[in-house]
Design a protein around this motif. Structure first.
Motif, PDB file in Angstrom:
ATOM      1  N   VAL A  62       7.434  -1.815 -44.533  1.00  0.00           N
ATOM      2  CA  VAL A  62       8.200  -0.776 -43.786  1.00  0.00           C
ATOM      3  C   VAL A  62       7.330  -0.032 -42.907  1.00  0.00           C
ATOM      4  CG1 VAL A  62      10.061  -0.820 -45.851  1.00  0.00           C
ATOM      5  CG2 VAL A  62       8.145   0.968 -45.808  1.00  0.00           C
ATOM      6  N   LEU A  63       7.855   0.666 -42.142  1.00  0.00           N
ATOM      7  CA  LEU A  63       6.959   1.788 -41.458  1.00  0.00           C
ATOM      8  C   LEU A  63       6.600   2.830 -42.224  1.00  0.00           C
ATOM      9  CD1 LEU A  63       6.099   2.744 -38.573  1.00  0.00           C
ATOM     10  CD2 LEU A  63       8.266   3.910 -38.270  1.00  0.00           C
ATOM     11  N   GLY A  64       4.991   3.080 -42.285  1.00  0.00           N
ATOM     12  CA  GLY A  64       4.688   4.110 -43.322  1.00  0.00           C
ATOM     13  C   GLY A  64       4.151   3.641 -44.337  1.00  0.00           C
ATOM     14  N   GLU A  65       4.412   2.213 -44.773  1.00  0.00           N
ATOM     15  CA  GLU A  65       3.944   1.592 -46.021  1.00  0.00           C
ATOM     16  C   GLU A  65       2.294   1.811 -46.279  1.00  0.00           C
ATOM     17  OE1 GLU A  65       5.673  -2.070 -47.046  1.00  0.00           O
ATOM     18  OE2 GLU A  65       3.840  -2.449 -48.420  1.00  0.00           O
ATOM     19  N   LEU A  66       1.853   2.070 -47.382  1.00  0.00           N
ATOM     20  CA  LEU A  66       0.583   2.363 -47.579  1.00  0.00           C
ATOM     21  C   LEU A  66      -0.193   1.350 -48.407  1.00  0.00           C
ATOM     22  CD1 LEU A  66       0.943   6.237 -47.640  1.00  0.00           C
ATOM     23  CD2 LEU A  66      -0.160   4.906 -45.681  1.00  0.00           C
ATOM     24  N   PHE A  67      -1.478   1.112 -48.498  1.00  0.00           N
ATOM     25  CA  PHE A  67      -2.222   0.181 -49.452  1.00  0.00           C
ATOM     26  C   PHE A  67      -3.495   0.916 -49.362  1.00  0.00           C
ATOM     27  CE2 PHE A  67      -4.522  -3.441 -50.985  1.00  0.00           C
ATOM     28  CZ  PHE A  67      -3.948  -3.515 -52.367  1.00  0.00           C
ATOM     29  N   TYR A  68      -4.037   1.640 -50.663  1.00  0.00           N
ATOM     30  CA  TYR A  68      -5.371   2.124 -50.875  1.00  0.00           C
ATOM     31  C   TYR A  68      -5.879   1.138 -52.014  1.00  0.00           C
ATOM     32  CZ  TYR A  68      -3.097   6.157 -49.006  1.00  0.00           C
ATOM     33  OH  TYR A  68      -2.334   7.187 -48.244  1.00  0.00           O
TER      34      TYR A  68
ATOM     35  N   LEU B  61       2.365  -7.746 -46.578  1.00  0.00           N
ATOM     36  CA  LEU B  61       1.436  -7.751 -45.746  1.00  0.00           C
ATOM     37  C   LEU B  61       0.508  -6.850 -45.536  1.00  0.00           C
ATOM     38  CD1 LEU B  61       1.014 -10.457 -43.762  1.00  0.00           C
ATOM     39  CD2 LEU B  61       2.376  -9.104 -42.235  1.00  0.00           C
ATOM     40  N   THR B  62       0.973  -5.627 -46.043  1.00  0.00           N
ATOM     41  CA  THR B  62      -0.133  -4.624 -46.241  1.00  0.00           C
ATOM     42  C   THR B  62      -1.206  -4.667 -47.059  1.00  0.00           C
ATOM     43  OG1 THR B  62       1.200  -3.266 -47.823  1.00  0.00           O
ATOM     44  CG2 THR B  62       1.387  -2.579 -45.426  1.00  0.00           C
ATOM     45  N   GLU B  63      -1.101  -5.662 -47.839  1.00  0.00           N
ATOM     46  CA  GLU B  63      -2.377  -6.126 -48.896  1.00  0.00           C
ATOM     47  C   GLU B  63      -3.120  -6.845 -48.245  1.00  0.00           C
ATOM     48  OE1 GLU B  63      -1.780  -6.760 -52.907  1.00  0.00           O
ATOM     49  OE2 GLU B  63      -0.119  -5.679 -53.181  1.00  0.00           O
ATOM     50  N   PHE B  64      -2.910  -7.563 -47.232  1.00  0.00           N
ATOM     51  CA  PHE B  64      -3.859  -8.609 -46.595  1.00  0.00           C
ATOM     52  C   PHE B  64      -5.160  -8.051 -46.100  1.00  0.00           C
ATOM     53  CE2 PHE B  64      -1.114 -12.620 -45.803  1.00  0.00           C
ATOM     54  CZ  PHE B  64      -0.147 -12.497 -46.961  1.00  0.00           C
TER      55      PHE B  64
END
Ligand code: HCR
Length: 378
Positions: free
Chosen positions: A102-108, A43-46
């Motif tokens: 997860v908490l702290g997951e990153l997407f750049y 979901l961080t990619e959305f």
């Protein structure tokens, strides 16, 4: 027929999943679903969906008047909906259950600079809460002075055979004008209905209303309908851009389907058209990513899901979950809490409160995540 899109071997687990949905409210992301409905994407990619037409994002800055900029914001917003809500159907055949970050997951990521869009557009995403899942994001085209900051969470319930998703959170778009002035736009998000569950082939329909309130007073009210309402077509919308109170301009009314195109009702001119290809975000190769970056973190799980090797996927997922449990345990022992990297939590967003008053936003206040201006160097 019921469950017709469900693989034979997974019919009973789909039936159990459907049964578990009845009377369900809360955090769907944590619910176990059959393998055929799992997506290999976190979901961080959305948040990248907000900028898959980077030239429309950049073009907001080119509007010569408050009205034309408000229309450009509306056009960009409507043009993101196809990506946000139909991409998985196009790439995987139906809506799928994304990986629960997860908490702290990153997407750049970024969209390269070119003449049409001015400078490079960059994306920074951080998972700022695991339970409930909350994703914060920042998208900026510094050369054009256009910035989007927002966060997103979901509250789900089940009704009439569909999953109803209330999107919690909002986004704020700012445009820095050559005059030195800054315009702000408060963007609220539509409600989703996940239909097609009965057949095992979920898809999204948007419902109710969302708003884009400009600090200049211009307000876009967007009403969403599915099949059998305004036009009998899926994904229908009607957007009305109204001038500030006591202004002399006429409202602009746009109608169409958000996954194809729309027209200005009075002039008949095409307003938005998303039938041409979009541009996906560019991401660093996995080998160059840190352990916290989405595609690196979920690599083993995503590979398992893509290759239909669900045992391997489950093993890798178990490892990630154990690691997270251990981290929370260590924090509790050390009497510490997890520190966010790129955002700072605030209980009440002054922009939401101020602009929300102008269209009687409900709720009247919302929390937010302020960007710390410390994304990867561009
Ligand atoms: C509801 C949803 C997770 C959240 C997704 C959001 C709302 C996230 C923010 C984006 O800007 C827009 C967006 C689009 C997605 O449509 C929406 C997801 C659809 C399904 C997923 C559920 C948690 C999973 C439901 C499981 C079903 C498919 C069986």
């Amino acid at each position: 027929r019921a469950g017709e899109a469900v693989p034979a071997a997974q019919k009973s687990s789909w039936t159990s999943f459907m049964k578990s949905l009845a009377g369900f409210t809360g955090d769907l992301s944590a619910m176990t679903a059959p393998p055929f409905i799992l997506s290999p994407t976190s979901l961080t990619e959305f948040p990248a969906y907000w900028c898959e037409r980077p030239e429309l994002f950049a073009a907001i800055a080119d509007g010569k008047t408050e009205q034309t900029r408000a229309l450009a914001v509306l056009k960009w917003f409507i043009s993101t909906l196809k990506g946000q809500y139909t991409s998985r159907n196009e790439s995987m055949g139906s809506e799928k259950k994304p990986l629960n970050p997860v908490l702290g997951e990153l997407f750049y990521g970024y969209w390269p600079a070119n003449e049409a869009r001015g400078g490079k557009t960059t994306l920074v995403v951080e998972q700022v809460s695991h339970h409930p899942p909350i994703t914060a994001y920042r998208i900026e085209n510094i050369a054009k002075g256009v910035i989007l900051t927002g966060h997103n969470a979901q509250k789900t319930s089940f009704s009439g055979g569909s999953i109803i998703v209330k999107q919690v959170g909002h986004a704020v778009l700012t445009v820095s004008l050559p005059s030195g002035q800054t315009e702000e736009y408060l963007i609220t998000l539509p409600r989703l209905r996940i239909d097609g569950l009965w057949y095992g082939s979920p898809y999204i329909e948007l419902a109710e209303m969302s708003y884009i309130q400009s600090s200049t007073g211009w307000l876009s009210t967007i009403e969403y309908k599915g099949k059998g309402y305004f036009s009998g077509k899926s994904h229908t919308f009607k957007a009305t851009l109204t001038p500030p109170p006591h202004g002399s301009s006429e409202p602009t009314v746009i109608e169409g389907t958000w996954h194809t195109n729309s027209k200005d009702v009075h002039t008949g001119a095409v307003f938005h058209d998303v039938t041409s290809p979009k541009e996906e975000v560019t991401v660093a190769p996995i080998e160059e990513q840190s352990e916290w970056e989405s595609r690196k973190l979920w690599f083993g799980v995503a590979k398992g899901i893509r290759e239909g090797d669900f045992e391997t996927a489950a093993t890798f997922k178990g490892k990630i979950e154990n690691d997270q449990r251990q981290k929370r345990c260590d924090e509790a022992t050390a009497n510490k809490t997890w520190g966010l990297k790129h955002f700072q939590y605030i209980e009440s967003d002054p922009v939401y409160e101020h602009l929300g008053k102008l269209f009687k936003a409900n709720p009247p206040t919302e929390d937010a995540y302020v960007y710390l201006n410390n994304g990867p160097p561009s």
